[in-house]
Design an enzyme around this catalytic site. Sequence first.
Site, PDB file in Angstrom:
ATOM      1  N   GLY A   1       2.298   2.356  10.836  1.00  0.00           N
ATOM      2  CA  GLY A   1       3.273   3.441  10.706  1.00  0.00           C
ATOM      3  C   GLY A   1       3.954   3.815  12.010  1.00  0.00           C
TER       4      GLY A   1
ATOM      5  CG  ASN B   1      -1.783   1.217   1.316  1.00  0.00           C
ATOM      6  OD1 ASN B   1      -1.792   2.044   0.390  1.00  0.00           O
ATOM      7  ND2 ASN B   1      -2.526   1.366   2.398  1.00  0.00           N
TER       8      ASN B   1
ATOM      9  CD  GLU C   1      -3.180   5.462   6.583  1.00  0.00           C
ATOM     10  OE1 GLU C   1      -3.112   5.522   5.347  1.00  0.00           O
ATOM     11  OE2 GLU C   1      -2.302   4.931   7.292  1.00  0.00           O
TER      12      GLU C   1
ATOM     13  CB  SER D   1       4.933  -1.793  12.200  1.00  0.00           C
ATOM     14  OG  SER D   1       4.508  -0.472  12.492  1.00  0.00           O
TER      15      SER D   1
ATOM     16  CG  HIS E   1      -6.052   1.891   4.894  1.00  0.00           C
ATOM     17  ND1 HIS E   1      -5.637   2.847   5.790  1.00  0.00           N
ATOM     18  CD2 HIS E   1      -5.041   1.001   4.790  1.00  0.00           C
ATOM     19  CE1 HIS E   1      -4.409   2.543   6.199  1.00  0.00           C
ATOM     20  NE2 HIS E   1      -4.023   1.430   5.602  1.00  0.00           N
TER      21      HIS E   1
ATOM     22  CE  LYS F   1      -0.356   3.221   4.732  1.00  0.00           C
ATOM     23  NZ  LYS F   1      -0.302   3.307   6.169  1.00  0.00           N
TER      24      LYS F   1
ATOM     25  CD  GLU G   1      -3.656  -2.365   7.160  1.00  0.00           C
ATOM     26  OE1 GLU G   1      -2.494  -2.507   6.791  1.00  0.00           O
ATOM     27  OE2 GLU G   1      -4.375  -1.430   6.799  1.00  0.00           O
TER      28      GLU G   1
HETATM   29  P1  13P Z   1       2.860   0.421   7.734  1.00  0.00           P
HETATM   30  O1  13P Z   1       3.383  -0.891   7.170  1.00  0.00           O
HETATM   31  O2  13P Z   1       3.627   1.603   7.296  1.00  0.00           O
HETATM   32  O3  13P Z   1       2.677   0.321   9.219  1.00  0.00           O
HETATM   33  O4  13P Z   1       1.385   0.634   7.120  1.00  0.00           O
HETATM   34  C1  13P Z   1       0.474  -0.396   7.199  1.00  0.00           C
HETATM   35  C2  13P Z   1      -0.706  -0.055   6.374  1.00  0.00           C
HETATM   36  O5  13P Z   1      -1.469   0.835   6.687  1.00  0.00           O
HETATM   37  C3  13P Z   1      -0.922  -0.823   5.143  1.00  0.00           C
HETATM   38  O6  13P Z   1      -2.196  -0.594   4.634  1.00  0.00           O
END
Ligand code: 13P
Length: 244
Positions: free
Chosen positions: A167, A7, A95, A206, A93, A9, A161
């Site tokens: 992150g 991803n 976010e 992560s 997601h 982003k 997640e």
């Molecule tokens: P990270 O791997 O940066 O923690 O992000 C995970 C994520 O949101 C994947 O969709």
Amino acid sequence: MRCVVANWKMNLQSEEARAFCEDLLVHLAPEPQAELGIAPPFTLLSLVSGLVRPKGLHVFGQNGHAEDKGAFTGEISMPQLRDVGCSGVLLGHSERRQFFGETDEALAKKIKAAWQWDLLPLLCIGETLAQRDAGETLAVLGQQLSILSQTGPGPLWVAYEPVWAIGTGRRAEAPQVLEAHAFIRAELIRHGACADYEVPILYGGSVTPESFPELLNIPEVAGGLVGGASLDPHKFAALAKQAD
Ligand code: 13P
């Protein structure tokens, strides 16, 4: 089935994306066993699909609207995702839930729209730290999955997640992942989602090549949805090899 999905982003521009894909393809096994995918920003979908779909990788939109077309400024529809070479779409997601008001009601419609356009939905679910601390993790996951009673069954991937692990460098511990994934599987079965479809459950939050082998050993962990580490083609290739 093992799956690893990058991803990206809101990262990368065209030349960086091209360099990533070319580098990745050099470092992947000639015929990877795992299902691999990339979810680039909308602006890069065409470019990335052209480079990696011929090699058998999936390309996912990071979101899609439930309507096919119309007056929805700033949105992208499922047929538009198909048009630029997507085979799937990330939905829900954290976010999008946190910053853009994504609701379970909208997600049920989006899953159905994705199926209508032959796109594989990758439904993301997970609890916040406050919800975990309040002992609400399984209730939250159950609520987020309850939309499957509205959609009925269809091709589906799910990603667990935990929001607090995204992150942050703070990956969920193995017993937490085990408990969540076992619960998600039971809920998927209860909703009839697994009767005719294999529904892999990915872990996200992560994930790195250092932590991935341990995660893959946990029952019901079919792979990873990867943010930060997926921006490095060597790390993504390493994750793909580990999933093989
Ligand atoms: P990270 O791997 O940066 O923690 O992000 C995970 C994520 O949101 C994947 O969709």
